[in-house]
Design a protein around this motif. Sequence first.
Motif, PDB file in Angstrom:
ATOM      1  N   LEU A   1       0.820  -1.214   0.000  1.00 38.35           N
ATOM      2  CA  LEU A   1       0.000   0.000   0.000  1.00 38.35           C
ATOM      3  C   LEU A   1       0.858   1.271   0.000  1.00 38.35           C
ATOM      4  CD1 LEU A   1      -2.762  -1.120   2.532  1.00 38.35           C
ATOM      5  CD2 LEU A   1      -2.977  -0.894   0.047  1.00 38.35           C
ATOM      6  N   GLY A   2       2.174   1.087  -0.090  1.00 41.75           N
ATOM      7  CA  GLY A   2       3.072   2.227  -0.191  1.00 41.75           C
ATOM      8  C   GLY A   2       3.693   2.699   1.109  1.00 41.75           C
ATOM      9  N   TYR A   3       3.508   1.958   2.191  1.00 38.30           N
ATOM     10  CA  TYR A   3       4.095   2.339   3.470  1.00 38.30           C
ATOM     11  C   TYR A   3       5.558   1.924   3.548  1.00 38.30           C
ATOM     12  CZ  TYR A   3      -0.544   3.276   5.383  1.00 38.30           C
ATOM     13  OH  TYR A   3      -1.789   3.775   5.619  1.00 38.30           O
ATOM     14  N   GLU A   4       6.333   2.678   4.306  1.00 36.19           N
ATOM     15  CA  GLU A   4       7.662   2.263   4.714  1.00 36.19           C
ATOM     16  C   GLU A   4       7.459   1.509   6.017  1.00 36.19           C
ATOM     17  OE1 GLU A   4       9.255   3.561   1.450  1.00 36.19           O
ATOM     18  OE2 GLU A   4      10.576   2.719   2.997  1.00 36.19           O
ATOM     19  N   VAL A   5       7.920   0.260   6.087  1.00 36.44           N
ATOM     20  CA  VAL A   5       7.608  -0.607   7.222  1.00 36.44           C
ATOM     21  C   VAL A   5       8.871  -0.905   8.020  1.00 36.44           C
ATOM     22  CG1 VAL A   5       6.635  -2.835   7.917  1.00 36.44           C
ATOM     23  CG2 VAL A   5       5.743  -1.662   5.881  1.00 36.44           C
ATOM     24  N   SER A   6       8.740  -0.832   9.338  1.00 38.48           N
ATOM     25  CA  SER A   6       9.801  -1.236  10.254  1.00 38.48           C
ATOM     26  C   SER A   6       9.259  -2.362  11.118  1.00 38.48           C
ATOM     27  CB  SER A   6      10.210  -0.081  11.169  1.00 38.48           C
ATOM     28  OG  SER A   6      10.735   0.980  10.424  1.00 38.48           O
ATOM     29  N   VAL A   7       9.991  -3.477  11.180  1.00 38.24           N
ATOM     30  CA  VAL A   7       9.615  -4.607  12.012  1.00 38.24           C
ATOM     31  C   VAL A   7      10.717  -4.759  13.056  1.00 38.24           C
ATOM     32  CG1 VAL A   7       9.206  -7.108  12.091  1.00 38.24           C
ATOM     33  CG2 VAL A   7       8.416  -5.776  10.121  1.00 38.24           C
TER      34      VAL A   7
END
Length: 181
Positions: free
Chosen positions: A98-104
Amino acid sequence: KTKTSISIPDTSLIPATIPSLVKFAKAISQIMAPTANTANIPANKSVFSNSFFNSLIILNNFDMIRQYLECRHIPYKEIEGYEGDDIIGTVATLAQSLGYEVSVISGDQDMLQLVDEHITVYRTIKGVTELEENTPALIKEKYDLVPDQIRDLKGLMGDTSDNIPGIKGVGEKTALKLLYT
């Protein structure tokens, strides 16, 4: 067009006591300070295959953990029959699409297979006091692999925490040699 970011800490790292949970939450808050543009979505691991005793301790404290998360207005997601890492992987991949920058944030090496240009996995090294930022470049430098090959590495080596038996006598060094050929 800039999208907001989403951070997904892996609460399977949370020890079974509320004081430890509070310490964990404070440490994560300092490391990944939430902003108005950040959604923190913890998940739990409902399956602990290594230690039945530890499983009972942690499972018996999930109600307290849920209460803590709710009173702090921290959203979380549980789906019966699925482990936390499955939920985290699904949410991270969906958010990325969806275009998010993700941090796990997780201590689970399996999460490294999620890494791409828009998903960064911060792997806990010493509890929650030290994090290793994993990007595609770091995985290439560290293992000479692309993130998608991490599942092959784990399959060859085995992983007792995920009930993956692996191949007897194959450790990381041998598994990497096999993957290079």
